[in-house]
Every structure is written in C-alpha cells, then in structure tokens.
Enzyme design. Sequence first.
Site, short mmCIF file in Angstrom:
data_model
loop_
_atom_site.label_atom_id
_atom_site.label_comp_id
_atom_site.label_asym_id
_atom_site.label_seq_id
_atom_site.Cartn_x
_atom_site.Cartn_y
_atom_site.Cartn_z
N SER A 32 0.84 -1.21 0.00
CA SER A 32 0.00 0.00 0.00
C SER A 32 0.87 1.25 0.00
O SER A 32 0.39 2.36 0.18
CB SER A 32 -0.91 0.00 1.23
OG SER A 32 -0.14 -0.05 2.41
N ASN A 119 -1.32 -1.99 13.57
CA ASN A 119 -2.77 -1.78 13.62
C ASN A 119 -3.14 -0.51 14.39
O ASN A 119 -3.98 0.26 13.93
CB ASN A 119 -3.46 -3.00 14.23
CG ASN A 119 -3.25 -4.25 13.38
OD1 ASN A 119 -2.75 -4.16 12.27
ND2 ASN A 119 -3.63 -5.40 13.91
N THR A 164 -38.92 27.39 -9.15
CA THR A 164 -39.21 26.06 -8.62
C THR A 164 -39.55 25.22 -9.84
O THR A 164 -40.10 25.74 -10.82
CB THR A 164 -40.40 26.05 -7.64
OG1 THR A 164 -41.58 26.45 -8.35
CG2 THR A 164 -40.18 26.99 -6.46
N HIS A 165 -39.19 23.97 -9.82
CA HIS A 165 -39.38 23.08 -10.98
C HIS A 165 -38.69 23.64 -12.22
O HIS A 165 -39.11 23.35 -13.34
CB HIS A 165 -40.86 22.85 -11.28
CG HIS A 165 -41.69 22.56 -10.08
ND1 HIS A 165 -41.90 21.29 -9.60
CD2 HIS A 165 -42.35 23.40 -9.22
CE1 HIS A 165 -42.66 21.35 -8.51
NE2 HIS A 165 -42.94 22.62 -8.26
N SER A 286 -14.04 24.05 -28.58
CA SER A 286 -14.24 22.79 -29.29
C SER A 286 -13.25 22.71 -30.43
O SER A 286 -12.94 23.71 -31.07
CB SER A 286 -15.67 22.74 -29.82
OG SER A 286 -15.75 21.86 -30.92
N LYS A 292 -17.80 27.49 -29.89
CA LYS A 292 -18.10 26.91 -28.58
C LYS A 292 -17.23 27.46 -27.45
O LYS A 292 -16.05 27.72 -27.63
CB LYS A 292 -17.91 25.38 -28.61
CG LYS A 292 -18.92 24.63 -29.44
CD LYS A 292 -20.32 24.63 -28.86
CE LYS A 292 -20.41 23.84 -27.57
NZ LYS A 292 -20.18 22.41 -27.78
N ASN A 294 -17.03 26.00 -23.60
CA ASN A 294 -17.64 24.95 -22.78
C ASN A 294 -17.37 25.14 -21.29
O ASN A 294 -16.25 25.49 -20.91
CB ASN A 294 -17.12 23.59 -23.22
CG ASN A 294 -17.55 23.25 -24.64
OD1 ASN A 294 -18.62 23.66 -25.08
ND2 ASN A 294 -16.70 22.53 -25.35
N GLU A 299 -18.84 21.14 -15.12
CA GLU A 299 -19.15 19.78 -15.57
C GLU A 299 -18.29 18.75 -14.86
O GLU A 299 -18.77 17.69 -14.44
CB GLU A 299 -18.95 19.66 -17.08
CG GLU A 299 -20.00 20.41 -17.88
CD GLU A 299 -19.68 20.36 -19.37
OE1 GLU A 299 -20.51 19.82 -20.12
OE2 GLU A 299 -18.62 20.85 -19.79
N TYR A 326 -8.91 -6.04 13.66
CA TYR A 326 -8.31 -5.61 12.39
C TYR A 326 -8.39 -6.70 11.33
O TYR A 326 -8.21 -7.88 11.61
CB TYR A 326 -6.83 -5.23 12.60
CG TYR A 326 -6.17 -4.79 11.31
CD1 TYR A 326 -6.27 -3.48 10.87
CD2 TYR A 326 -5.50 -5.71 10.49
CE1 TYR A 326 -5.71 -3.08 9.66
CE2 TYR A 326 -4.93 -5.32 9.29
CZ TYR A 326 -5.04 -4.00 8.88
OH TYR A 326 -4.49 -3.61 7.68
N LYS A 334 -7.79 3.92 2.70
CA LYS A 334 -7.02 5.14 2.43
C LYS A 334 -7.18 5.65 1.00
O LYS A 334 -7.28 6.85 0.78
CB LYS A 334 -5.55 4.90 2.76
CG LYS A 334 -5.31 4.94 4.27
CD LYS A 334 -3.92 4.53 4.67
CE LYS A 334 -3.72 3.04 4.66
NZ LYS A 334 -4.65 2.29 5.52
N1 ARG Z 1 -0.89 -1.12 5.55
C1 ARG Z 1 -1.76 -1.59 6.57
C2 ARG Z 1 -3.11 -0.86 6.52
O1 ARG Z 1 -3.21 0.14 5.92
C3 ARG Z 1 -1.15 -1.33 7.91
C4 ARG Z 1 -1.62 -2.32 8.94
C5 ARG Z 1 -1.10 -3.67 8.62
N2 ARG Z 1 -1.41 -4.59 9.67
C6 ARG Z 1 -1.31 -5.90 9.49
N3 ARG Z 1 -1.62 -6.64 10.50
N4 ARG Z 1 -0.94 -6.43 8.36
O2 ARG Z 1 -4.08 -1.31 7.06
#
Ligand code: ARG
Length: 466
Positions: A32, A119, A164-165, A286, A292, A294, A299, A326, A334
């Site tokens: 990650s 964790n 309205t509407h 465009s 145009k 835009n 949007e 966990y 994230k």
């Molecule tokens: N990268 C993990 C997360 O975002 C960190 C926690 C990992 N914990 C574990 N027991 N593998 O959740």
Amino acid sequence: MTNKKKSPKAEKAWSGRFRAKTHRLMDAFSSSLAVDRRMYKQDIQGSIAHSKGLEQAGVLTPQETKAIIRGLEQIRAEIEKDRFPFAPTDEDIHMAIERRLTELIGPVGGKLHTGRSRNDQVALDLRLYLRDALGALVKTARQFQQALLDQARRHLDVAMPGYTHLQRAQPVLLAHHLLAYVEMTERDKGRVRDLLARMDEMPLGSGALAGTNYPVDRTYVAQLLGFAGVTQNSLDAVSDRDFVIEALAALSILIMHLSRLSEELILWSSQEFRFVELPDAFCTGSSMMPQKKNPDVPELVRGKTGRVYGHLMALLTTLKGLPLSYNRDLQEDKEALFDALDQVSASLEIVTKVMQGLSVNRETLGKAAGAGYILATELADYLTGKNVPFREAHAITGRLVRWCLDHKKDLRDLTLADLRGISTKFEKDALDVLTVEGAIERRSQIGGTARKRVEVRLKALEKVLA
Ligand code: ARG
C-alpha cells in the site's frame, strides 16, 4: 515511485516465522506504499511521540530515544528531498520508515516498535492525517464562501427570477441566491467540525488488538499529539473506520452542494439563459465548432461528485461484514479517503476561482426577473389584502393569467379595466403591486429576499468568516 538510490534488499520485519519468501505478485498485491506514503509526516510524528512515551515509561533510555528521534527526523528530510531509498519489500510507509531507521541508527531502531502494532499505528496515522487535511479543507471552503459573498455584495441591486421546478416562480435578489450556497457551506464546515471532535481520541496503546502491556502513559502520548483523550477499547480502536466514513459522508454532502451550483452555472452560462459568463481561463473550446465555449469546470465537478459518492459506498460496503478486530480489508480505506479529499479540495479551489471571475449579465437577469407572469403571486396577495380568501384570490389570478396567455399580454401590460374585467375586487391601486422591486421588498421576514434582509445576513456572514 522515485528510487534514486539502489533499492536495499531488506528482510521483512515479520519474516522469522516463514520458510519461503513471498511471491513477487504477493508483494505487489499487498503493498500500500504508493497510497500511504503521503502519511509519512504523520507516521513520524506518531513515532516520535511513541518513543517519548516509551522513554517516560523507562522502556527506552534517554540516549536511545534521542537516537531514534534523530533518525526519524533524518528520514523525514530524506523523504521531503526525494532521497529516501524505498525498497520493493516495503509493504507500507510504516515498514519503510522502520526499516530505514535501523539502517541509519543500528539495532536500537528496532526498539521503536515496542508496545506498538501497525494496527494501532495506522489507526493513529489516519486520524492525524485526516485532522490536518480537514483543517485545510475548511480553510478552502471559507475562501469559496468569501468569493460568493463578494459577488453578492457587488450585485446587491440585481434581481433575477427565482425558480421552482425550473419554472419562473417569484423574483429574488441574485445576492439571496448566492447566499443560499454560503449557508450550505457553513453547514458543511459544521459537519467537519463535528466529526473532528468525535474522532479526537488517540488510539496508540491498543497494540494489535488487545491493548499494551508496557507501562506507557497513554494520556501523556495523547497530549504530545494534541488529542483531547484516548480510545477506551482496543478492539474498537484498531478495527473501526467510522471516522473515515463520516469524513466521506461530509465530503459527499459538500460536493453535492458544489455540484448543484455547478449545474446552475452550466444552465446560466448557456445561450438559452445568458445570465452569466464564465471566465475564459476556466473554459475550453471545441476542436470542431469554433463558436463553442464549454463550461468544463462545473461539468467536471458534477462528474467528480459521483466519484466521491462511490468512495463513501465503497467503504461502507468494505466494513459491513468485517469481524472484529483488524482485517487487511481495512487497508482499502485510504485510497477512497485520499481521493475524495483530493477531488473535493481541488473542486472547491477551482470553483472559487470561477466564482471570482464570473461576470453577471445584469440586463438579462433584470429583464427575466419580471417576465413570465412571475408577479402573479403579487396580485393574489393584493386580493388577500382586500379580504378575499387566499384560495379565491389564487383562482381569480389564475383566470387572469389564462386571459393574458390567450391575448398574448404580459401582466405588466394590463390596464385597470383588464383587471376589472376578470374581477371587480381589483381597485386602482392593484397595478402598483406589479413591480419586481415591490415583490422583492415585501419578502422582508427573516430568511426572505428583501434587500434589507439580504444585506443584514450578508454582513452577518462576512463577520462569521472574518
Ligand atoms: N498497511 C496496513 C493498513 O493500511 C497497515 C496495517 C497492517 N497490519 C497488518 N496486521 N498487516 O491497514
């Protein structure tokens, strides 16, 4: 990922129990780092506070603590100068920093993780990150409100049709319309403040799930990190992400408001309305049709709104079936949160620019404000003043509008004789009520569009923002 130095070949922190190395597909799948490396500052901040907690508890000596903190600060500098040697084996930012710490300061670096698990570490980092990001977002929201207030003040004399509407309903002040969005944003900021107060608990000391057996003073660590208190249940602390969901919900509502304004900007800048013109610097042309211009910004904001709702639904769904405590599924939180934060703050920032550069077509708005039988309610109210029950007054005025439609006349073209042809309840002061200004000035209760009211509210909102 930039990797200016040769990647170090570090062992994984947890490799002791394993005979075989992880497959390269596994490394890539579970990493990650690309997402969570943006929390490096918060991770280091949390680790410094944790090491001080360990020192106070007598687990680390003052020299060890000093070495750890110095190492962490060097790591922060390396990351900020883009000189940090990330390794392919780094699962996440927490592992990367810990590995590097030991490379820099030797085996004592391995003591930092005493009494801590990733964790509770990630639960802390995420709170710290969110606190910073939402603080910045509230500031951006305030700038957006300021742009609306400035336009409102500049156009206090401009009337427009209220709808309205999407049908012309009653005239209102353009300033009143703009202030409606300031009110919405004020509540959006309130939602953010509410959730910040609720998540103001420090999770470190929850360990992997059961709590910690080291005599660390959690309250002391919480104070170092600026938290009001500490979490009261370790299982809850490492496994819930309700604060992330609350943030996504608040972001969804905020961008929903922004999306409604965007929809209006798209309509208003069209040839059909011609109420406003968007600044050139925030539009595109465009490649095929030279005429145009835009409205891409509104949007895109409208488009991103769907994307942000998606993140909210994604995380709600991720959490609904998870047993305590966990589970690795939580790592997916994230990407959703960060993207929502990025999209909402970028949208707020650019819509602010568009609102600052918006030019208002006073003439078109003024004309539209009185057209389309928009003053019919004034006549109904007039009759009520002559003691006609409102339902009957409404019916009489309806017949009058029908008559006008049939004779291709506007209400403002009518003579007293025309009016009396429909009902003898109309007297010679009836024609006086058929002005846009009057229609607006009579809405003078709190919350109404009368100029005096709008000015008072404008001033009050300017004061709130100052
Ligand atoms: N990268 C993990 C997360 O975002 C960190 C926690 C990992 N914990 C574990 N027991 N593998 O959740």
